[in-house]
Design a protein around this motif. Structure first.
Motif, PDB file in Angstrom:
ATOM      1  N   ILE A  62      32.159  22.811  27.353  1.00 17.73           N
ATOM      2  CA  ILE A  62      32.247  21.887  28.484  1.00 17.73           C
ATOM      3  C   ILE A  62      33.708  21.641  28.863  1.00 17.73           C
ATOM      4  O   ILE A  62      34.074  21.656  30.045  1.00 17.73           O
ATOM      5  N   ILE A  63      34.567  21.459  27.856  1.00 18.92           N
ATOM      6  CA  ILE A  63      35.991  21.219  28.131  1.00 18.92           C
ATOM      7  C   ILE A  63      36.621  22.422  28.820  1.00 18.92           C
ATOM      8  O   ILE A  63      37.298  22.290  29.843  1.00 18.92           O
ATOM      9  N   PHE A  64      36.383  23.635  28.295  1.00 22.43           N
ATOM     10  CA  PHE A  64      37.057  24.803  28.862  1.00 22.43           C
ATOM     11  C   PHE A  64      36.557  25.117  30.273  1.00 22.43           C
ATOM     12  O   PHE A  64      37.349  25.483  31.157  1.00 22.43           O
ATOM     13  N   VAL A  65      35.269  24.956  30.526  1.00 23.12           N
ATOM     14  CA  VAL A  65      34.751  25.247  31.862  1.00 23.12           C
ATOM     15  C   VAL A  65      35.207  24.191  32.867  1.00 23.12           C
ATOM     16  O   VAL A  65      35.644  24.510  33.974  1.00 23.12           O
ATOM     17  N   PHE A  66      35.134  22.928  32.473  1.00 28.79           N
ATOM     18  CA  PHE A  66      35.540  21.847  33.377  1.00 28.79           C
ATOM     19  C   PHE A  66      37.011  21.997  33.773  1.00 28.79           C
ATOM     20  O   PHE A  66      37.389  21.760  34.931  1.00 28.79           O
ATOM     21  N   MET A  67      37.849  22.398  32.833  1.00 30.88           N
ATOM     22  CA  MET A  67      39.278  22.524  33.094  1.00 30.88           C
ATOM     23  C   MET A  67      39.654  23.846  33.766  1.00 30.88           C
ATOM     24  O   MET A  67      40.806  24.046  34.150  1.00 30.88           O
ATOM     25  N   GLY A  68      38.694  24.749  33.910  1.00 29.47           N
ATOM     26  CA  GLY A  68      38.970  26.017  34.573  1.00 29.47           C
ATOM     27  C   GLY A  68      39.798  26.985  33.757  1.00 29.47           C
ATOM     28  O   GLY A  68      40.564  27.786  34.305  1.00 29.47           O
ATOM     29  N   TYR A  69      39.637  26.948  32.436  1.00 26.49           N
ATOM     30  CA  TYR A  69      40.372  27.869  31.574  1.00 26.49           C
ATOM     31  C   TYR A  69      39.761  29.273  31.642  1.00 26.49           C
ATOM     32  O   TYR A  69      38.706  29.470  32.253  1.00 26.49           O
ATOM     33  N   GLU A  70      40.415  30.236  30.995  1.00 20.97           N
ATOM     34  CA  GLU A  70      40.047  31.646  31.155  1.00 20.97           C
ATOM     35  C   GLU A  70      39.334  32.187  29.914  1.00 20.97           C
ATOM     36  O   GLU A  70      39.883  32.146  28.821  1.00 20.97           O
ATOM     37  N   HIS A  71      38.122  32.722  30.132  1.00 22.21           N
ATOM     38  CA  HIS A  71      37.313  33.294  29.058  1.00 22.21           C
ATOM     39  C   HIS A  71      37.005  34.737  29.432  1.00 22.21           C
ATOM     40  O   HIS A  71      36.356  34.994  30.446  1.00 22.21           O
ATOM     41  N   VAL A  72      37.469  35.692  28.627  1.00 22.51           N
ATOM     42  CA  VAL A  72      37.444  37.088  29.040  1.00 22.51           C
ATOM     43  C   VAL A  72      36.025  37.618  29.263  1.00 22.51           C
ATOM     44  O   VAL A  72      35.796  38.405  30.200  1.00 22.51           O
ATOM     45  N   VAL A  73      35.045  37.189  28.480  1.00 25.73           N
ATOM     46  CA  VAL A  73      33.685  37.699  28.654  1.00 25.73           C
ATOM     47  C   VAL A  73      33.020  37.046  29.867  1.00 25.73           C
ATOM     48  O   VAL A  73      32.349  37.722  30.661  1.00 25.73           O
ATOM     49  N   TYR A  74      33.212  35.750  30.033  1.00 22.95           N
ATOM     50  CA  TYR A  74      32.719  35.067  31.234  1.00 22.95           C
ATOM     51  C   TYR A  74      33.319  35.701  32.480  1.00 22.95           C
ATOM     52  O   TYR A  74      32.616  35.997  33.455  1.00 22.95           O
ATOM     53  N   ASN A  75      34.635  35.949  32.463  1.00 23.79           N
ATOM     54  CA  ASN A  75      35.294  36.567  33.607  1.00 23.79           C
ATOM     55  C   ASN A  75      34.757  37.966  33.872  1.00 23.79           C
ATOM     56  O   ASN A  75      34.550  38.355  35.025  1.00 23.79           O
ATOM     57  N   ALA A  76      34.535  38.740  32.802  1.00 23.03           N
ATOM     58  CA  ALA A  76      33.999  40.091  32.971  1.00 23.03           C
ATOM     59  C   ALA A  76      32.635  40.052  33.648  1.00 23.03           C
ATOM     60  O   ALA A  76      32.333  40.908  34.495  1.00 23.03           O
ATOM     61  N   GLY A  77      31.824  39.045  33.318  1.00 23.98           N
ATOM     62  CA  GLY A  77      30.531  38.890  33.982  1.00 23.98           C
ATOM     63  C   GLY A  77      30.687  38.618  35.472  1.00 23.98           C
ATOM     64  O   GLY A  77      29.936  39.158  36.303  1.00 23.98           O
ATOM     65  N   LEU A  78      31.668  37.796  35.833  1.00 22.76           N
ATOM     66  CA  LEU A  78      31.949  37.537  37.248  1.00 22.76           C
ATOM     67  C   LEU A  78      32.359  38.824  37.960  1.00 22.76           C
ATOM     68  O   LEU A  78      31.922  39.091  39.091  1.00 22.76           O
ATOM     69  N   PHE A  79      33.189  39.630  37.295  1.00 21.82           N
ATOM     70  CA  PHE A  79      33.676  40.861  37.919  1.00 21.82           C
ATOM     71  C   PHE A  79      32.534  41.870  38.091  1.00 21.82           C
ATOM     72  O   PHE A  79      32.496  42.599  39.092  1.00 21.82           O
ATOM     73  N   VAL A  80      31.624  41.920  37.136  1.00 24.85           N
ATOM     74  CA  VAL A  80      30.445  42.781  37.283  1.00 24.85           C
ATOM     75  C   VAL A  80      29.617  42.318  38.487  1.00 24.85           C
ATOM     76  O   VAL A  80      29.122  43.140  39.267  1.00 24.85           O
ATOM     77  N   GLY A  81      29.496  41.003  38.665  1.00 21.90           N
ATOM     78  CA  GLY A  81      28.786  40.471  39.824  1.00 21.90           C
ATOM     79  C   GLY A  81      29.416  40.926  41.129  1.00 21.90           C
ATOM     80  O   GLY A  81      28.711  41.253  42.106  1.00 21.90           O
ATOM     81  N   MET A  82      30.748  40.977  41.163  1.00 22.10           N
ATOM     82  CA  MET A  82      31.437  41.447  42.373  1.00 22.10           C
ATOM     83  C   MET A  82      31.139  42.915  42.651  1.00 22.10           C
ATOM     84  O   MET A  82      31.064  43.336  43.819  1.00 22.10           O
ATOM     85  N   LEU A  83      30.953  43.713  41.608  1.00 19.85           N
ATOM     86  CA  LEU A  83      30.574  45.119  41.804  1.00 19.85           C
ATOM     87  C   LEU A  83      29.282  45.242  42.596  1.00 19.85           C
ATOM     88  O   LEU A  83      29.134  46.141  43.425  1.00 19.85           O
ATOM     89  N   PHE A  84      28.360  44.328  42.356  1.00 23.60           N
ATOM     90  CA  PHE A  84      27.050  44.388  42.988  1.00 23.60           C
ATOM     91  C   PHE A  84      27.005  43.695  44.348  1.00 23.60           C
ATOM     92  O   PHE A  84      26.276  44.133  45.231  1.00 23.60           O
ATOM     93  N   TYR A  85      27.778  42.628  44.504  1.00 18.71           N
ATOM     94  CA  TYR A  85      27.581  41.772  45.676  1.00 18.71           C
ATOM     95  C   TYR A  85      28.737  41.737  46.671  1.00 18.71           C
ATOM     96  O   TYR A  85      28.523  41.396  47.833  1.00 18.71           O
ATOM     97  N   ASN A  86      29.964  42.060  46.239  1.00 17.94           N
ATOM     98  CA  ASN A  86      31.083  41.982  47.185  1.00 17.94           C
ATOM     99  C   ASN A  86      32.238  42.840  46.686  1.00 17.94           C
ATOM    100  O   ASN A  86      33.364  42.367  46.519  1.00 17.94           O
ATOM    101  N   PHE A  87      31.954  44.109  46.502  1.00 14.67           N
ATOM    102  CA  PHE A  87      32.903  45.036  45.878  1.00 14.67           C
ATOM    103  C   PHE A  87      34.245  45.061  46.606  1.00 14.67           C
ATOM    104  O   PHE A  87      35.310  45.020  45.995  1.00 14.67           O
ATOM    105  N   ASP A  88      34.194  45.157  47.937  1.00 14.86           N
ATOM    106  CA  ASP A  88      35.416  45.324  48.724  1.00 14.86           C
ATOM    107  C   ASP A  88      36.322  44.100  48.709  1.00 14.86           C
ATOM    108  O   ASP A  88      37.514  44.199  49.024  1.00 14.86           O
ATOM    109  N   ALA A  89      35.778  42.931  48.361  1.00 16.76           N
ATOM    110  CA  ALA A  89      36.569  41.699  48.401  1.00 16.76           C
ATOM    111  C   ALA A  89      37.383  41.473  47.132  1.00 16.76           C
ATOM    112  O   ALA A  89      38.218  40.573  47.094  1.00 16.76           O
TER     113      ALA A  89
END
Length: 274
Positions: free
Chosen positions: A206-233
């Motif tokens: 809760i602390i790390f997400v609320f503060m907007g800190y960086e988690h490499v696996v969470y971030n990798a999941g976001l980047f995979v989402g961009m591959l599917f939904y908004n690659f060019d952006a």
């Protein structure tokens, strides 16, 4: 009669030795699974990535559907929702890269696992975590769960983590993220009751997400989402920058600031034979 001076030894200062011993046993089981049951290890790593990513989608849905509410309240509720993922991962004994940073560093300190084996485990675990995100988004792609508003929120989040962030900011925020995650896991290991474990696992997330800190696996999941939904952006050089420095920062926060520190607090580098 005067007060007798207490007699103490260095071993009496090992306040959480049982927890360290439990971590060492877990490291041994991870090594056996990696050597003798690789498909099982990969699947357990994929489960972690799948859980993190499906809860990430849940958090995006919550934030977009509550867009008119107070931002702080929405952020806190999203962080609380995301903590569910780590609770599920720890209690199902799935394999997550960022918690393995702590576990394997303890094993390295006590010389129960080799450096080469540790690097191999990090590699396989991270690839499995990313594959789990791919499985989730492949399935998600056939649904209408990801609304245009959620894709916009995803794109905005990724832009903030890549283009708008310097490598120094990513590195330091990654240290903070995995410090909170692993200190929560470490404290939770000192309890046997499920609710106590859940509370301490969740609070660090809760602390790390609320503060907007960086988690490499969470971030990798976001980047995979961009591959599917908004690659060019996506700025894929920015994605690489984030992955590299979030990985390093997460190792420092979880491996050095928690794993190495508490290993040192709880004994010498030689495992006592019983």
């Amino acid at each position: 009669m005067g007060i007798q001076k207490p007699t103490k030894t260095v071993a009496d200062t090992y306040a959480s030795r049982e927890t360290i011993q439990s971590i060492i046993h877990s490291v041994a089981m991870k090594e056996v699974m990696l050597d003798k049951a690789m498909p099982r290890y990969i699947l357990k790593s994929m489960l972690s990535g799948f859980l993190l990513t499906i809860v990430t989608v849940f958090m995006l849905a919550m934030k977009t559907q509550m867009a008119g509410a107070l931002p702080g309240v929405v952020n806190l509720m999203g962080a609380t929702a995301f903590s569910i993922a780590l609770v599920f991962i720890v209690l199902t004994q799935a394999e997550l890269l960022t918690s393995n940073f702590m576990y394997m560093t303890v094993g390295l300190y006590y010389r129960t696992v080799s450096f080469g084996k540790t690097m191999w485990l990090f590699t396989i675990c991270f690839l499995g975590n990313i594959l789990g995100a791919f499985v989730l988004f492949i399935l998600m792609y056939f649904t209408k769960v990801m609304t245009p508003e959620m894709v916009t929120a995803l794109t905005s989040t990724v832009d903030a983590k890549t283009v708008a962030s310097t490598w120094q900011a990513i590195l330091v925020k990654a240290i903070f993220a995995n410090f909170f995650i692993n200190i929560g896991i470490y404290v939770s290991m000192q309890f046997k009751e499920g609710l106590s474990k859940t509370f301490f696992i969740a609070i660090g997330v809760i602390i790390f997400v609320f503060m907007g800190y960086e988690h490499v696996v969470y971030n990798a999941g976001l980047f995979v989402g961009m591959l599917f939904y908004n690659f060019d952006a996506a700025s894929w050089l920015g994605v690489l920058k984030n992955i590299v420095f979030a990985f390093i920062g997460n190792y420092i926060g979880g491996g050095i600031f928690v794993g190495l520190l508490f290993a040192y607090f709880n004994g010498t580098r030689h495992i006592e034979q019983k």
